[in-house]
Design a protein around this motif. Structure first.
Motif, short mmCIF file in Angstrom:
data_model
loop_
_atom_site.label_atom_id
_atom_site.label_comp_id
_atom_site.label_asym_id
_atom_site.label_seq_id
_atom_site.Cartn_x
_atom_site.Cartn_y
_atom_site.Cartn_z
N CYS A 26 0.82 -1.22 0.00
CA CYS A 26 0.00 0.00 0.00
C CYS A 26 0.85 1.27 0.00
CB CYS A 26 -0.93 -0.01 1.22
SG CYS A 26 -0.05 0.10 2.80
N GLU A 27 1.99 1.23 0.65
CA GLU A 27 2.84 2.43 0.85
C GLU A 27 2.13 3.53 1.62
OE1 GLU A 27 4.51 3.40 -3.07
OE2 GLU A 27 6.48 2.94 -2.22
N THR A 28 1.08 3.17 2.36
CA THR A 28 0.37 4.18 3.17
C THR A 28 0.25 3.72 4.62
OG1 THR A 28 -1.72 3.20 2.47
CG2 THR A 28 -0.98 5.14 1.26
N SER A 29 1.06 2.77 5.01
CA SER A 29 1.16 2.26 6.37
C SER A 29 -0.06 1.46 6.84
CB SER A 29 1.50 3.36 7.38
OG SER A 29 0.35 4.02 7.80
N HIS A 30 -0.83 0.94 5.89
CA HIS A 30 -2.02 0.18 6.28
C HIS A 30 -1.81 -1.33 6.32
CE1 HIS A 30 -4.16 3.96 5.34
NE2 HIS A 30 -4.93 3.54 6.30
N CYS A 31 -1.09 -1.87 5.35
CA CYS A 31 -1.16 -3.34 5.16
C CYS A 31 -0.15 -4.14 5.98
CB CYS A 31 -1.01 -3.67 3.68
SG CYS A 31 0.68 -3.48 3.05
N GLY A 32 0.99 -3.57 6.28
CA GLY A 32 1.99 -4.29 7.07
C GLY A 32 2.83 -5.28 6.28
N ALA A 33 2.61 -5.36 4.96
CA ALA A 33 3.39 -6.33 4.16
C ALA A 33 4.88 -5.98 4.15
CB ALA A 33 2.85 -6.36 2.73
N CYS A 34 5.21 -4.73 4.46
CA CYS A 34 6.59 -4.25 4.41
C CYS A 34 7.28 -4.31 5.78
CB CYS A 34 6.60 -2.82 3.91
SG CYS A 34 5.71 -1.71 5.05
N THR A 35 6.65 -4.98 6.76
CA THR A 35 7.18 -4.98 8.13
C THR A 35 8.56 -5.63 8.23
OG1 THR A 35 4.93 -5.09 8.98
CG2 THR A 35 6.69 -5.67 10.52
N VAL A 36 9.47 -4.93 8.88
CA VAL A 36 10.78 -5.49 9.21
C VAL A 36 11.07 -5.12 10.67
CG1 VAL A 36 11.62 -5.30 6.83
CG2 VAL A 36 12.10 -3.45 8.44
N ASP A 37 12.13 -5.70 11.18
CA ASP A 37 12.56 -5.40 12.54
C ASP A 37 13.69 -4.36 12.47
OD1 ASP A 37 11.62 -7.03 14.93
OD2 ASP A 37 13.74 -6.71 15.41
N LEU A 38 13.54 -3.27 13.19
CA LEU A 38 14.58 -2.22 13.19
C LEU A 38 14.96 -1.95 14.64
CD1 LEU A 38 14.59 1.00 11.04
CD2 LEU A 38 15.16 1.09 13.45
N ASP A 39 16.18 -2.31 15.00
CA ASP A 39 16.65 -2.13 16.37
C ASP A 39 15.65 -2.68 17.39
OD1 ASP A 39 19.05 -1.03 15.61
OD2 ASP A 39 18.38 1.04 15.81
N GLY A 40 15.15 -3.87 17.11
CA GLY A 40 14.27 -4.54 18.07
C GLY A 40 12.85 -4.01 18.12
N ARG A 41 12.43 -3.32 17.08
CA ARG A 41 11.03 -2.87 17.01
C ARG A 41 10.49 -3.21 15.63
NH1 ARG A 41 10.00 3.07 17.93
NH2 ARG A 41 11.82 3.26 16.62
N SER A 42 9.20 -3.54 15.58
CA SER A 42 8.59 -3.74 14.27
C SER A 42 8.35 -2.38 13.64
CB SER A 42 7.22 -4.42 14.41
OG SER A 42 7.35 -5.72 14.90
N VAL A 43 8.77 -2.23 12.38
CA VAL A 43 8.43 -1.00 11.66
C VAL A 43 7.87 -1.38 10.30
CG1 VAL A 43 10.17 0.46 12.77
CG2 VAL A 43 10.74 -0.69 10.62
N LYS A 44 6.98 -0.53 9.83
CA LYS A 44 6.51 -0.66 8.46
C LYS A 44 7.50 0.13 7.62
CE LYS A 44 1.77 -1.49 9.75
NZ LYS A 44 0.38 -0.99 9.88
N SER A 45 8.27 -0.58 6.82
CA SER A 45 9.42 0.06 6.18
C SER A 45 9.02 1.02 5.07
CB SER A 45 10.42 -0.99 5.67
OG SER A 45 9.81 -1.88 4.78
N CYS A 46 7.71 1.12 4.76
CA CYS A 46 7.26 2.16 3.83
C CYS A 46 7.02 3.47 4.57
CB CYS A 46 5.99 1.74 3.10
SG CYS A 46 4.50 1.75 4.12
N THR A 47 7.19 3.45 5.89
CA THR A 47 6.98 4.69 6.67
C THR A 47 8.30 5.22 7.22
OG1 THR A 47 6.67 3.57 8.77
CG2 THR A 47 4.71 3.86 7.42
N VAL A 48 9.40 4.60 6.82
CA VAL A 48 10.72 4.99 7.34
C VAL A 48 11.59 5.38 6.15
CG1 VAL A 48 12.74 4.17 8.61
CG2 VAL A 48 10.48 3.29 9.21
#
Ligand code: FES
Ligand code: FES
Length: 167
Positions: free
Chosen positions: A42-64
């Motif tokens: 989605c690239e709008t932070s809705h779907c979570g398909a882009c989730t990765v771990d960043l320094d021990g936190r889940s992030v949606k990598s389309c929002t970073v």
């Protein structure tokens, strides 16, 4: 705009790059590093398909932005399996039929990984809450929740066997 120099570790491997400040982390991972496991839904932070771990936190990598990950340690789905085989969460998704088309699966697995790090023995409600930022169009979630619960059992059994062996 001038490119910026970043240094980060992805799946245990150090990387350095010159990136445009507007480059999203998901594009950096997929296009610069060739790690296409994290998906763009989605690239709008809705779907979570882009989730990765960043320094021990889940992030949606389309929002970073990639520049925001400078100095960070990132884990993507490509870093989950080891030489011994699939990670127990990956294996549980297969066993419990926690996927159909598989598009949401990398994000689901990365989010489940962080969830189980933070709460190794989650209830069904806690799993559903923990995965509420990740959408799946296929499975109806039932088997995803089962997969995460099964993975928790496997991981907990493995860690208690390891601590008994150490005693
Ligand atoms: S692509 Fe990032 S949340 Fe959908
Ligand atoms: S398995 Fe198809 S979107 Fe989840």
């Amino acid at each position: 705009m001038a490119k910026q120099h970043i240094k980060l570790t992805v799946n245990g491997k150090a990387h350095e790059a010159l990136v445009e400040p507007r480059l999203l982390l998901i594009h950096f991972l997929r296009e610069e590093l060739g790690l296409t496991g994290a998906h763009i839904g989605c690239e709008t932070s809705h779907c979570g398909a882009c989730t990765v771990d960043l320094d021990g936190r889940s992030v949606k990598s389309c929002t970073v932005f990639a520049v925001q990950a400078d100095g960070a340690e990132i884990l993507t789905v490509e870093g989950m399996a080891t030489a011994d085989g699939l990670h127990p969460i990956q294996a549980a998704f297969i066993e419990a039929h926690g996927l159909q088309c598989g598009f949401c699966t990398p994000g689901m697995i990365m989010r489940s990984h962080r969830l189980l790090q933070e709460n190794p023995d989650p209830t069904e409600t806690e799993i559903r809450l923990g995965l509420s930022g990740n959408l799946c169009r296929c499975t109806g979630y039932q088997n995803i929740v089962k997969a995460v619960r099964d993975a928790a059992n496997t991981l907990n059994a493995t860690s208690s066997t390891a601590s008994e062996a150490a005693e």
